[in-house]
Design an enzyme around this catalytic site. Structure first.
Site, mmCIF file in Angstrom:
data_model
loop_
_atom_site.group_PDB
_atom_site.id
_atom_site.type_symbol
_atom_site.label_atom_id
_atom_site.label_comp_id
_atom_site.label_asym_id
_atom_site.label_seq_id
_atom_site.Cartn_x
_atom_site.Cartn_y
_atom_site.Cartn_z
ATOM 1 N N ASN A 1 68.401 33.724 -34.747
ATOM 2 C CA ASN A 1 67.120 34.075 -34.110
ATOM 3 C C ASN A 1 65.926 33.765 -35.011
ATOM 4 O OD1 ASN A 1 67.839 35.312 -31.468
ATOM 5 N ND2 ASN A 1 69.130 36.538 -32.793
ATOM 6 N N ILE A 2 66.014 34.155 -36.296
ATOM 7 C CA ILE A 2 64.881 33.921 -37.196
ATOM 8 C C ILE A 2 64.770 32.436 -37.534
ATOM 9 C CG2 ILE A 2 63.894 34.444 -39.472
ATOM 10 C CD1 ILE A 2 65.369 37.204 -39.252
ATOM 11 N N ASP B 1 74.139 25.725 -40.182
ATOM 12 C CA ASP B 1 74.680 27.022 -39.774
ATOM 13 C C ASP B 1 76.201 26.908 -39.787
ATOM 14 O OD1 ASP B 1 73.407 29.618 -38.103
ATOM 15 O OD2 ASP B 1 75.554 29.265 -37.722
ATOM 16 N N ALA C 1 65.770 36.819 -46.299
ATOM 17 C CA ALA C 1 67.004 37.311 -45.650
ATOM 18 C C ALA C 1 67.498 38.562 -46.376
ATOM 19 C CB ALA C 1 68.044 36.213 -45.617
ATOM 20 N N ARG C 2 68.223 38.397 -47.460
ATOM 21 C CA ARG C 2 68.710 39.544 -48.218
ATOM 22 C C ARG C 2 68.809 39.191 -49.697
ATOM 23 N NH1 ARG C 2 67.572 42.361 -44.745
ATOM 24 N NH2 ARG C 2 68.745 43.996 -43.705
ATOM 25 N N ASP D 1 61.250 38.039 -50.201
ATOM 26 C CA ASP D 1 60.849 39.319 -49.615
ATOM 27 C C ASP D 1 61.870 40.407 -49.949
ATOM 28 O OD1 ASP D 1 59.250 40.973 -47.853
ATOM 29 O OD2 ASP D 1 60.901 40.840 -46.406
ATOM 30 N N GLU E 1 66.565 47.320 -54.425
ATOM 31 C CA GLU E 1 65.159 47.481 -54.002
ATOM 32 C C GLU E 1 64.741 48.935 -54.182
ATOM 33 O OE1 GLU E 1 64.873 45.937 -50.017
ATOM 34 O OE2 GLU E 1 65.407 43.922 -50.647
ATOM 35 N N HIS F 1 60.094 43.740 -49.159
ATOM 36 C CA HIS F 1 60.905 43.791 -47.928
ATOM 37 C C HIS F 1 60.024 44.202 -46.727
ATOM 38 C CE1 HIS F 1 65.355 44.296 -46.580
ATOM 39 N NE2 HIS F 1 64.602 43.881 -45.559
ATOM 40 N N ILE F 2 59.013 43.385 -46.508
ATOM 41 C CA ILE F 2 58.036 43.705 -45.451
ATOM 42 C C ILE F 2 58.115 42.744 -44.259
ATOM 43 C CG2 ILE F 2 56.326 44.791 -46.971
ATOM 44 C CD1 ILE F 2 54.788 42.039 -46.865
HETATM 45 N N1 LIG Z 1 63.315 40.580 -44.731
HETATM 46 C C1 LIG Z 1 63.459 41.273 -43.620
HETATM 47 O O1 LIG Z 1 62.756 42.234 -43.354
HETATM 48 C C2 LIG Z 1 64.505 40.864 -42.633
HETATM 49 C C3 LIG Z 1 64.303 41.191 -41.293
HETATM 50 C C4 LIG Z 1 65.264 40.810 -40.379
HETATM 51 C C5 LIG Z 1 66.407 40.171 -40.797
HETATM 52 N N2 LIG Z 1 66.586 39.899 -42.117
HETATM 53 C C6 LIG Z 1 67.822 39.221 -42.551
HETATM 54 O O2 LIG Z 1 67.903 37.958 -41.912
HETATM 55 C C7 LIG Z 1 69.241 37.760 -41.453
HETATM 56 C C8 LIG Z 1 69.214 36.820 -40.256
HETATM 57 O O3 LIG Z 1 68.618 37.478 -39.157
HETATM 58 P P1 LIG Z 1 68.691 36.851 -37.671
HETATM 59 O O4 LIG Z 1 68.016 37.815 -36.790
HETATM 60 O O5 LIG Z 1 68.280 35.447 -37.672
HETATM 61 O O6 LIG Z 1 70.269 36.954 -37.452
HETATM 62 P P2 LIG Z 1 71.161 36.036 -36.515
HETATM 63 O O7 LIG Z 1 72.470 36.728 -36.422
HETATM 64 O O8 LIG Z 1 70.435 35.709 -35.257
HETATM 65 O O9 LIG Z 1 71.322 34.672 -37.345
HETATM 66 C C9 LIG Z 1 72.097 34.546 -38.498
HETATM 67 C C10 LIG Z 1 72.696 33.141 -38.493
HETATM 68 O O10 LIG Z 1 73.390 32.957 -39.732
HETATM 69 C C11 LIG Z 1 74.590 32.244 -39.450
HETATM 70 N N3 LIG Z 1 75.540 32.483 -40.548
HETATM 71 C C12 LIG Z 1 76.198 33.616 -40.850
HETATM 72 N N4 LIG Z 1 76.969 33.438 -41.948
HETATM 73 C C13 LIG Z 1 76.785 32.149 -42.336
HETATM 74 C C14 LIG Z 1 77.298 31.371 -43.394
HETATM 75 N N5 LIG Z 1 78.176 31.873 -44.273
HETATM 76 N N6 LIG Z 1 76.891 30.081 -43.489
HETATM 77 C C15 LIG Z 1 76.023 29.561 -42.585
HETATM 78 N N7 LIG Z 1 75.500 30.252 -41.546
HETATM 79 C C16 LIG Z 1 75.879 31.539 -41.436
HETATM 80 C C17 LIG Z 1 75.065 32.777 -38.110
HETATM 81 O O11 LIG Z 1 75.952 31.882 -37.482
HETATM 82 C C18 LIG Z 1 73.738 32.936 -37.374
HETATM 83 O O12 LIG Z 1 73.412 31.780 -36.629
HETATM 84 C C19 LIG Z 1 69.745 39.174 -41.154
HETATM 85 O O13 LIG Z 1 71.145 39.258 -41.245
HETATM 86 C C20 LIG Z 1 69.058 40.029 -42.182
HETATM 87 O O14 LIG Z 1 69.870 40.193 -43.320
HETATM 88 C C21 LIG Z 1 65.665 40.223 -43.037
HETATM 89 O O1 LIG Z 2 67.520 43.523 -41.297
HETATM 90 C C1 LIG Z 2 66.395 43.872 -40.913
HETATM 91 O O2 LIG Z 2 66.113 43.866 -39.690
HETATM 92 C C2 LIG Z 2 65.354 44.293 -41.909
HETATM 93 O O3 LIG Z 2 65.561 43.596 -43.081
HETATM 94 C C3 LIG Z 2 65.481 45.691 -42.368
HETATM 95 O O4 LIG Z 2 66.016 46.485 -41.411
HETATM 96 C C4 LIG Z 2 64.165 46.259 -42.851
HETATM 97 O O5 LIG Z 2 64.292 47.648 -42.882
HETATM 98 P P1 LIG Z 2 63.064 48.587 -43.187
HETATM 99 O O6 LIG Z 2 62.859 48.491 -44.667
HETATM 100 O O7 LIG Z 2 61.919 48.041 -42.383
HETATM 101 O O8 LIG Z 2 63.527 49.930 -42.773
#
Ligand SMILES: NC(=O)c1ccc[n+]([C@@H]2O[C@H](COP(=O)([O-])OP(=O)(O)OC[C@H]3O[C@@H](n4cnc5c(N)ncnc54)[C@H](O)[C@@H]3O)[C@@H](O)[C@H]2O)c1
Ligand SMILES: O=C(O)[C@H](O)[C@H](O)COP(=O)(O)O
Length: 314
Positions: free
Chosen positions: A154-155, A174, A235-236, A260, A265, A287-288
């Site tokens: 999605n992202i 991916d 991401a993480r 981020d 953290e 982490h915003i």
């Molecule tokens: N910084 C933040 O505040 C924040 C907010 C939201 C999400 N995130 C992080 O971003 C990540 C992605 O979010 P999303 O909504 O796009 O999730 P999503 O599930 O829609 O997309 C993740 C993608 O990664 C792929 N993937 C998983 N493992 C893989 C690997 N080993 N190699 C290659 N591709 C792989 C999956 O197939 C999927 O298409 C979350 O899991 C979360 O950890 C961070």
């Molecule tokens: O994975 C996510 O959607 C975000 O990284 C995470 O949940 C952020 O959490 P917050 O610090 O806003 O509670």
């Protein structure tokens, strides 16, 4: 009285109407109004009494989950569930939901903002002016550059959409191949991680943190990148090995990085971490990425719907 523990600040701000829907069903809402994450011991005590938890990044590990005798459902206020021991939840019959897609545009916009900021030294230059300087660093443009998106979920897709608008060439990787019509929709070429590492000017990480993605970007991967590459991790923490990143930035193996997230953290204040955070070509935010008004309102509604559904499921 059955209780729903709610920790995220976004829910405290925008969730009073949504919370009433749970109250009507007979649940008492225990909402964290402090504006900060709950201390671990306070969270644990509250979790042990809860029937449902709407959680942020609070750690729900095996030890705590086994003490949560009333817990039926956890809803992640967001998407990343690396803070929840999913296999123990499955064993104990605790249902887990996540708010897929509700924050993806917010994260993508922060990602793109970080690309501009890192490439044009916006943060370090603004800091310089705040301390009465007037430095004029030369940076890099994004137009006509290659962006490599690792994780096309999605992202990753929102990042691709915006990158197209900027005039970038979009490469993606991916673990699952994207369908041809999806690649066409996002004007993206599918390739390997190694190709992205070697060829891309901007590299953005959008995979979850799992055993397979931990340290996905480390010393070997930095050596493959161009010395003009800009790396973004929204991401993480732990997907990019932070000590390897520190070395790569110190040795100017890449141009810049913006992150981020961090493995711990807030980051543990070791000397090398302090040095990394102070570097002009490194930007760290707290982490915003998901924290926009729009995303928090979306997530409140989705988290409430999922919690109601999970509690009502037999
Ligand atoms: N910084 C933040 O505040 C924040 C907010 C939201 C999400 N995130 C992080 O971003 C990540 C992605 O979010 P999303 O909504 O796009 O999730 P999503 O599930 O829609 O997309 C993740 C993608 O990664 C792929 N993937 C998983 N493992 C893989 C690997 N080993 N190699 C290659 N591709 C792989 C999956 O197939 C999927 O298409 C979350 O899991 C979360 O950890 C961070
Ligand atoms: O994975 C996510 O959607 C975000 O990284 C995470 O949940 C952020 O959490 P917050 O610090 O806003 O509670």
């Amino acid at each position: 009285m059955k209780t729903i523990l709610v920790t995220p600040r976004g829910y405290a701000k925008y969730g009073s109407k949504a919370g009433k829907r749970l109250e009507v069903l007979g649940y008492e809402m225990d909402v964290n109004h402090t504006g900060r994450p709950l201390p671990k011991d306070v969270f644990a005590e509250k979790a042990k009494r809860a029937s449902g938890i709407i959680a942020g990044v609070d750690e729900l590990n095996e030890e705590l989950l086994r003490k949560c005798r009333h817990l039926k459902a956890i809803v992640k206020f967001g998407v990343g569930t690396d803070n929840i021991d999913l296999s123990v939840c499955e064993e104990l019959g605790i249902k887990v939901g996540r708010c897929i897609g509700t924050n993806s545009n917010a994260v993508a916009e922060l990602t793109i903002g970080m690309m501009f900021a890192a490439a044009r030294h916006i943060v370090s230059n603004a800091m310089n002016v705040k301390s009465h300087g007037w430095d004029k660093p030369t940076g890099l443009e994004l137009f006509h550059k290659k962006i490599g998106i690792i994780g096309f979920g999605n992202i990753g897709k929102h990042v691709a959409r915006i990158a197209n608008g900027i005039g970038m060439e979009v490469l993606i990787y991916d673990m699952f191949d994207a369908a041809q019509d999806v690649l066409a929709e996002y004007n993206a070429k599918q390739t390997s991680v190694n190709h992205i590492l070697k060829e891309c000017d901007f590299i953005s990480i959008h995979v979850p943190l799992t055993e397979n993605t931990k340290d996905m970007i480390s010393t070997k991967e930095f050596k493959m990148m161009k010395d003009t590459a800009v790396l973004i991790n929204a991401a993480r923490g732990g997907i990019v090995n932070e000590y390897a990143l520190y070395k790569a930035l110190k040795n100017k193996e890449i141009y810049a990085c913006a992150s981020d997230v961090f493995t711990t953290e807030p980051p543990h204040r070791e000397p090398w971490v302090d040095e990394l955070i102070k570097m002009d070509h490194f930007i760290q935010t707290a982490h915003i990425a998901s924290r926009s008004v729009e995303s928090e309102i979306n997530t409140v509604n989705t988290a409430t719907n999922i919690m109601i559904q999970l509690l009502q499921d037999p």
